[in-house]
Scaffold this active site. Sequence first.
Site, PDB file in Angstrom:
ATOM      1  CD  GLU A  97    -140.159  74.570 -66.650  1.00 34.55           C
ATOM      2  OE1 GLU A  97    -141.309  74.654 -67.132  1.00 34.55           O
ATOM      3  OE2 GLU A  97    -139.935  74.086 -65.535  1.00 34.55           O
ATOM      4  CG  ASP A  98    -144.602  76.112 -67.242  1.00 32.20           C
ATOM      5  OD1 ASP A  98    -143.516  75.962 -66.642  1.00 32.20           O
ATOM      6  OD2 ASP A  98    -145.647  75.562 -66.862  1.00 32.20           O
ATOM      7  CG  ASP A 101    -142.489  79.480 -58.434  1.00 31.54           C
ATOM      8  OD1 ASP A 101    -142.407  80.662 -58.093  1.00 31.54           O
ATOM      9  OD2 ASP A 101    -143.183  78.649 -57.817  1.00 31.54           O
ATOM     10  CG  PHE A 150    -150.963  79.828 -58.906  1.00 33.78           C
ATOM     11  CD1 PHE A 150    -149.816  79.096 -58.641  1.00 33.78           C
ATOM     12  CD2 PHE A 150    -151.935  79.266 -59.724  1.00 33.78           C
ATOM     13  CE1 PHE A 150    -149.636  77.823 -59.176  1.00 33.78           C
ATOM     14  CE2 PHE A 150    -151.772  77.994 -60.262  1.00 33.78           C
ATOM     15  CZ  PHE A 150    -150.624  77.275 -59.982  1.00 33.78           C
ATOM     16  CB  VAL A 151    -149.925  83.331 -63.758  1.00 33.32           C
ATOM     17  CG1 VAL A 151    -149.718  84.700 -63.127  1.00 33.32           C
ATOM     18  CG2 VAL A 151    -148.581  82.614 -63.897  1.00 33.32           C
TER      19      VAL A 151
END
Length: 177
Positions: A97-98, A101, A150-151
Amino acid sequence: MEKDIQEILISEEEIQKRVSEVGAQITRDFKDKDPVFIGVLKGCFIFMADLMRYVDVKCSMDFMAVSSYKGTTSTGAVSIDKDLSAPIEGRHVILVEDILDSGVTLNYLKNYLMVRKPASITIATLMDKPSRRKADIYADYSCFEVPDAFVVGYGLDYNQRYRNLPYIGVLKSEIYT
Ligand code: IMP
Ligand code: MG
């Protein structure tokens, strides 16, 4: 630097160094296990491409596409847009996964894949935002713990943009407000 980026959070060099370390760890842990890496599209694509080149074991790969995210806030609903192309029964699965969250997406995916009776499911994520976790799920391998901002970049998007940035950056707040 891209004009919409406020600050570079993780540089290209830092990313490569850390991804190589995690790749080496996976190499040690999955020797002779013939794992199947399952990338969660689209955010995983750059991380997975780099990670795989640091993994030196016999393995295969597959992809799934899910949608769960609109803009900067998770909707909580997960839909499967593309499923696996091969069975995973008896296989050691590494979900790539990236970013982890709220964890809602991965928790849903993990349960969805568990039904197919893999030998194991391991989670490898580029980034982890533990402060935002809602689901009871954790990463077995995490390259970076990041604050609640938020990136974008290195695969991660805002409304499908910025995935091509070679670093991970924080978007200027005026872009999404
Ligand atoms: P979760 O279900 O809340 O864990 O959300 C996971 C997905 O939301 C990730 O796979 C990303 O696609 C997206 N996401 C979460 N945080 C960010 C972020 O800071 N930038 C870009 N995408 C994000
Ligand atoms: Mg994603």
